[in-house]
Design a protein around this motif. Structure first.
Motif, PDB file in Angstrom:
ATOM      1  N   ARG A   9       0.829  -1.197   0.000  1.00 21.02           N
ATOM      2  CA  ARG A   9       0.000   0.000   0.000  1.00 21.02           C
ATOM      3  C   ARG A   9       0.871   1.257   0.000  1.00 21.02           C
ATOM      4  NH1 ARG A   9      -3.351  -0.571   4.618  1.00 21.02           N
ATOM      5  NH2 ARG A   9      -4.196  -2.428   3.622  1.00 21.02           N
ATOM      6  N   LYS A  10       1.962   1.214   0.755  1.00 22.75           N
ATOM      7  CA  LYS A  10       2.872   2.369   0.779  1.00 22.75           C
ATOM      8  C   LYS A  10       3.467   2.623  -0.599  1.00 22.75           C
ATOM      9  CE  LYS A  10       4.486   2.405   5.554  1.00 22.75           C
ATOM     10  NZ  LYS A  10       5.549   1.883   6.415  1.00 22.75           N
ATOM     11  N   ALA A  11       3.903   1.548  -1.237  1.00 21.70           N
ATOM     12  CA  ALA A  11       4.475   1.703  -2.573  1.00 21.70           C
ATOM     13  C   ALA A  11       3.430   2.271  -3.520  1.00 21.70           C
ATOM     14  CB  ALA A  11       4.965   0.354  -3.091  1.00 21.70           C
ATOM     15  N   PHE A  12       2.195   1.839  -3.307  1.00 21.31           N
ATOM     16  CA  PHE A  12       1.167   2.254  -4.231  1.00 21.31           C
ATOM     17  C   PHE A  12       0.826   3.725  -4.114  1.00 21.31           C
ATOM     18  CE2 PHE A  12      -2.478   1.631  -6.926  1.00 21.31           C
ATOM     19  CZ  PHE A  12      -1.908   0.745  -7.808  1.00 21.31           C
ATOM     20  N   TRP A  13       1.025   4.286  -2.936  1.00 18.82           N
ATOM     21  CA  TRP A  13       0.763   5.717  -2.786  1.00 18.82           C
ATOM     22  C   TRP A  13       1.685   6.499  -3.722  1.00 18.82           C
ATOM     23  CZ3 TRP A  13       2.960  10.366  -1.629  1.00 18.82           C
ATOM     24  CH2 TRP A  13       2.068  11.400  -1.296  1.00 18.82           C
ATOM     25  N   VAL A  14       2.948   6.136  -3.745  1.00 20.25           N
ATOM     26  CA  VAL A  14       3.917   6.831  -4.602  1.00 20.25           C
ATOM     27  C   VAL A  14       3.548   6.641  -6.072  1.00 20.25           C
ATOM     28  CG1 VAL A  14       6.332   6.966  -5.255  1.00 20.25           C
ATOM     29  CG2 VAL A  14       5.720   6.468  -2.899  1.00 20.25           C
ATOM     30  N   ILE A  15       3.244   5.383  -6.431  1.00 22.17           N
ATOM     31  CA  ILE A  15       2.925   5.091  -7.823  1.00 22.17           C
ATOM     32  C   ILE A  15       1.673   5.835  -8.276  1.00 22.17           C
ATOM     33  CG2 ILE A  15       2.182   3.248  -9.364  1.00 22.17           C
ATOM     34  CD1 ILE A  15       3.855   1.369  -7.600  1.00 22.17           C
ATOM     35  N   GLY A  16       0.665   5.811  -7.427  1.00 21.19           N
ATOM     36  CA  GLY A  16      -0.590   6.491  -7.761  1.00 21.19           C
ATOM     37  C   GLY A  16      -0.374   7.982  -7.936  1.00 21.19           C
TER      38      GLY A  16
ATOM     39  N   ILE B 224      -3.978  -2.243 -13.460  1.00 21.94           N
ATOM     40  CA  ILE B 224      -3.951  -3.674 -13.733  1.00 21.94           C
ATOM     41  C   ILE B 224      -2.585  -4.315 -13.530  1.00 21.94           C
ATOM     42  CG2 ILE B 224      -4.386  -5.452 -15.466  1.00 21.94           C
ATOM     43  CD1 ILE B 224      -6.330  -3.217 -16.708  1.00 21.94           C
ATOM     44  N   THR B 225      -1.607  -3.920 -14.338  1.00 23.72           N
ATOM     45  CA  THR B 225      -0.379  -4.713 -14.366  1.00 23.72           C
ATOM     46  C   THR B 225       0.490  -4.528 -13.127  1.00 23.72           C
ATOM     47  OG1 THR B 225       0.671  -2.972 -15.644  1.00 23.72           O
ATOM     48  CG2 THR B 225      -0.208  -4.835 -16.859  1.00 23.72           C
ATOM     49  N   ARG B 226       0.632  -3.275 -12.652  1.00 28.78           N
ATOM     50  CA  ARG B 226       1.567  -3.060 -11.543  1.00 28.78           C
ATOM     51  C   ARG B 226       1.059  -3.672 -10.235  1.00 28.78           C
ATOM     52  NH1 ARG B 226       2.881   2.902 -14.220  1.00 28.78           N
ATOM     53  NH2 ARG B 226       3.111   1.933 -16.259  1.00 28.78           N
ATOM     54  N   PRO B 227      -0.264  -3.553  -9.941  1.00 28.26           N
ATOM     55  CA  PRO B 227      -0.758  -4.292  -8.769  1.00 28.26           C
ATOM     56  C   PRO B 227      -0.569  -5.796  -8.923  1.00 28.26           C
ATOM     57  CG  PRO B 227      -2.363  -2.670  -9.474  1.00 28.26           C
ATOM     58  CD  PRO B 227      -1.294  -2.674 -10.509  1.00 28.26           C
ATOM     59  N   ALA B 228      -0.763  -6.310 -10.132  1.00 30.53           N
ATOM     60  CA  ALA B 228      -0.608  -7.745 -10.334  1.00 30.53           C
ATOM     61  C   ALA B 228       0.822  -8.171 -10.038  1.00 30.53           C
ATOM     62  CB  ALA B 228      -0.977  -8.121 -11.776  1.00 30.53           C
TER      63      ALA B 228
END
Lengths: 288, 525
Positions: free
Chosen positions: B463-470, B508-512
């Motif tokens: 989730r932390k990584a996803f904050w940056v990516i988002g 799609i792809t990066r969460p996967a």
């Protein structure tokens, strides 16, 4: 590939001022080059055909450059210049006129193979220019607003914005020095830089501001990821530039080169300018 | 495998299959049993290529003209307004268009590049319309634009240049452009087809006796819209010239017969056209006029004349079969005439803004080379990633995910029929770049500080990584969106591909990839 071992950087040995001065001097130099260019030529960076209008005819000929020039001179066709293009017997003729019927007829008669004709009127060129400027402007403003919304504090946000600004301005200055014209391709590259630049800055800000752990530890962790990212992108872009140049594919080399400049500038801006601003904010800015 | 925990991987797998179908499956509605034989081109995929990768000509033009809007007049005034404006400005009435909008207002267009806005306003005032400069704008109405687009479209497709077409593009600054794209044709071929308005008229010329001697009158008899059933161009029999045979509409036939009978064409004028020999005293001629130029002058034939005259019972035989031959000087003129008749006339002249011609031989060679460039770049990235992680379990899925992203994007392009150009290739490269960046962020975040003990720690880190990516994805999308809307030609394609690519990546792809890593790393425990 030594740069992966980023623990060698000893930030605590340098003051914020010392860290920030290098990127700021480079930025000032780039602005100086652009300013000087503006003062002498009337435009901040040389504009390509897409923005000025005019026509380019690319053709292949077995003759040498002199013979090609004399063919066109004798025919009385009006043109500005004929230059050999990269790759053997290919030539590019430029003219301000948009009617290239005459030139094409001359080339065909001389047995030259026309590969590409590209032309646009001056009015369309200037409206494209206006739209490209508006596009860049809105993109930059939109990015700035979003960054401020994400971090909601002034210093870290402005650090991202300044660093992105510098990432765009430094390649522009280099384009002047190296004689690369501003084309639709390079505008695209400058826009891509906004995205790339913000990537590593957000990563750094996020690690420093939103995680537990000391400033230096967070910075090193962010750097380890960020430097990998940027170096990977730089190597990919260098490869693309070299390959596309060798293969003679248009558009891609310009994009690649501008991105290499911008990404390199981004390494400097993120890990010198941005870090020093964040450290100032963390240790001195918050207290005030 | 737990479906609920791995739905992202499953979704990615499903979408990859869908993309593969879109890319290489049988195209469109032709059914599954054709099994790939539909494609006649050498390209095995359903991808479509734009000019830069297939070669051809693109011309972007505006229509010459000026429009005055919100003028107060009733439909009954239309004819007077048109006459007055035309004569004030010295234009042919055909170059003035008056349209009523509702019962009280309307617009007036003039189709010329040579009249200033002030003169147009003056002419409108002369016609009693109380116009002001604010009501006048350069350009034509949407209806005219659409007519012109249709005409250009028909001309390209009937002129033997297949696969091309005309579209209307609006720029953010409110300008309208017509973009004509024709694959496999060079610039002069395309301009030859679309460069002229192609207004065809049949004009009757005849001598008129008066006190001052003999004058030669010219009168338009027929024009586009008066014809149905236009035949292909034919060679004339014997020493007759080539011709295009047309059938007249009932109203046009009546008009034609009237003019012929009133002015002596069917009596003393039969066979009496001497325009070729003596243009000053041509006699009785039927002129074929294209864009104001007389291209041919024909006599009334002695076979046709009796059919036009009223018979003993007062019936005119011509009305039973109102066909008419438009003759031309040579066969290629006849072919051009047919195209002009069928496609209709352009309402006004084209003001060409930009043109691009790329030789198909050159453009088509970019295709494999661009692919090769992408592959080489991918291999270099692979090398860097392997060097950095030295862990097959992290690096291989990372690189495969990056490729999957490109694959999905190409599938998307094939599915919506996007014509790929170099600008789209640049967009693809941008997507790979941000994609690899994001995957590195995910990998680093998850691998940090040694082992992952539980699924919950994993989720937290992800989730932390996803904050940056988002956040990064949102800024990229914001940065690109003005270009996707502003019509800058090349840049629009670039921006759209980048935005769609980033969306596919983030959603799609990066969460996967995160899920793949979890499966691979948690198994270790």
């Amino acid at each position: 590939m030594v740069a992966f071992d980023v623990r060698d950087v000893d930030y605590d040995k340098y003051s914020n001022r010392q860290l920030a001065v290098v990127p700021l001097v480079v930025l000032a130099l780039a602005l100086l080059v652009i300013g000087a260019w503006w003062a002498t030529t009337g435009v901040p960076v040389d504009l390509g055909l897409e923005f000025t209008g005019g026509t380019e005819v690319q053709f292949t000929a077995d003759d040498g450059i002199e013979a090609v020039r004399s063919t066109f001179d004798e025919s009385g066709a009006v043109y500005d210049s004929i230059q050999p293009a990269a790759g053997g017997n290919t030539y590019i003729l430029t003219t301000q006129s948009t009617d290239t019927g005459d030139i094409e007829a001359v080339a065909e008669q001389a047995g030259y193979g026309i590969e590409q004709v590209q032309g646009r009127s001056a009015s369309f060129g200037s409206s494209s220019q206006q739209q490209a400027l508006i596009g860049l402007g809105i993109a930059f403003a939109g990015m700035s607003v979003l960054v401020f919304l994400l971090f909601r504090t002034f210093v870290p946000s402005i650090a991202v914005v300044v660093s992105a600004f510098s990432d765009i301005v430094i390649p522009l200055g280099l384009m002047n020095v190296l004689g690369i014209q501003l084309s639709l391709g390079t505008v695209a590259a400058l826009l891509m830089l906004i995205g790339y630049s913000v990537d590593s800055d957000i990563l750094l800000n996020n690690h420093v501001l939103r995680r537990r752990g000391g400033f230096y530890e967070s910075t090193y962790r962010a750097m380890r990821t960020g430097v990998t990212m940027t170096l990977t992108s730089i190597t990919a872009m260098i490869t693309m530039t070299v390959a596309a140049t060798l293969f003679g594919i248009p558009l891609l080399p310009e994009i690649g080169l501008v991105l290499v400049f911008g990404l390199t500038a981004d390494l400097m801006n993120t890990y010198l300018l941005n870090v020093s601003l964040l450290r100032y904010y963390k240790y001195e800015g918050v207290a005030s | 495998m737990n479906v609920r925990e791995n739905w992202r991987i499953i979704l990615l797998a499903v979408l990859i299959v869908v993309s593969a179908l879109a890319l290489v499956g049988p195209g469109g509605a032709s059914g599954a049993d054709t099994d790939g034989t539909v494609a006649t081109s050498t390209d095995p995929t359903n991808l479509q290529y734009g000019l830069q990768l297939s070669g051809g000509t693109r011309i972007r033009a505006q229509l010459d003209g000026m429009t005055a809007e919100d003028l107060a007049f009733t439909p009954n005034d239309s004819r007077d307004v048109r006459q007055t404006v035309a004569s004030e400005l010295g234009l042919d009435p055909i170059d003035v268009r008056v349209r009523s909008v509702g019962a009280q207002t309307g617009t007036v267009e003039i189709f010329t590049a040579n009249v200033s806005g002030d003169r147009f306003v003056d002419a409108l005032n002369q016609a009693g319309l109380e116009a002001s400069a604010e009501q006048v704008r350069p350009g034509v109405t949407d209806q005219t634009l659409d007519t012109a687009r249709g005409v250009l479209d028909r001309r390209i497709n009937q002129g033997g240049l297949t696969g091309g077409g005309a579209t209307i593009v609006r720029s953010a600054t409110g300008q309208n452009f017509i973009v004509v794209e024709v694959p496999n044709a060079n610039r002069s071929e395309v301009l030859g087809l679309i460069g002229e308005p192609g207004r065809v008229q049949v004009v009757a010329g005849y001598p008129v006796e008066s006190a001052n001697g003999t004058a030669h009158e010219r009168e338009e008899v027929l024009t586009q819209g008066d014809f149905t059933n236009i035949s292909p161009a034919r060679q004339g029999e014997g020493n007759q010239p080539p011709y295009v045979q047309v059938t007249l509409t009932d109203a046009a036939a009546e008009q034609y017969v009237g003019v012929m009978n009133r002015n002596g064409f069917t009596s003393e004028g039969v066979g009496q056209c001497f325009w070729q020999q003596n243009p000053d005293e041509p006699g009785w001629c039927l002129y074929t006029v294209v864009d104001g130029d007389t291209t041919y002058a024909a006599s009334m034939g002695d076979g046709l004349a009796p059919l036009l005259r009223p018979g003993q019972d007062g019936e005119i035989a011509f009305f039973n079969n109102p066909t008419f031959r438009m003759q031309t000087g040579n066969f290629s003129d006849a072919q051009e005439l047919k195209i002009n008749l069928e496609s209709g006339a352009l309402p006004t002249t084209l003001d060409i803004q930009s043109e691009l011609f790329l030789a198909p031989s050159l453009a088509q060679q970019f295709k494999p080379l661009a692919l090769l460039t992408g592959l080489v770049a991918w291999f270099v990235v692979s090398g860097v990633v392997f060097y950095r992680y030295r862990e097959i379990k992290v690096a291989v899925p990372l690189l495969l995910t990056a490729i999957a992203e490109v694959f999905l994007l190409l599938g998307f392009a094939a599915a919506i029929g996007l014509a790929l150009d170099l600008s789209h290739i640049a967009g693809l490269i941008a997507v790979i770049g941000t994609g690899v960046d994001d995957l590195i962020i995910i990998a680093d975040e998850i691998l940090q500080r040694g082992e992952i003990k539980t699924g919950r720690v994993f989720k937290n880190r992800f989730r932390k990584a996803f904050w940056v990516i988002g956040a990064a994805a949102a800024t990229t999308i914001i940065a690109m969106s003005p270009l996707a809307v502003l019509s800058l030609g090349d840049l629009q394609g670039f921006a759209i591909v980048t935005i769609v690519g980033v969306l596919i990546g983030v959603l799609i792809t990066r969460p996967a990839y995160g899920d793949v890593l979890r499966n691979l790393l948690l198994e270790d425990l």
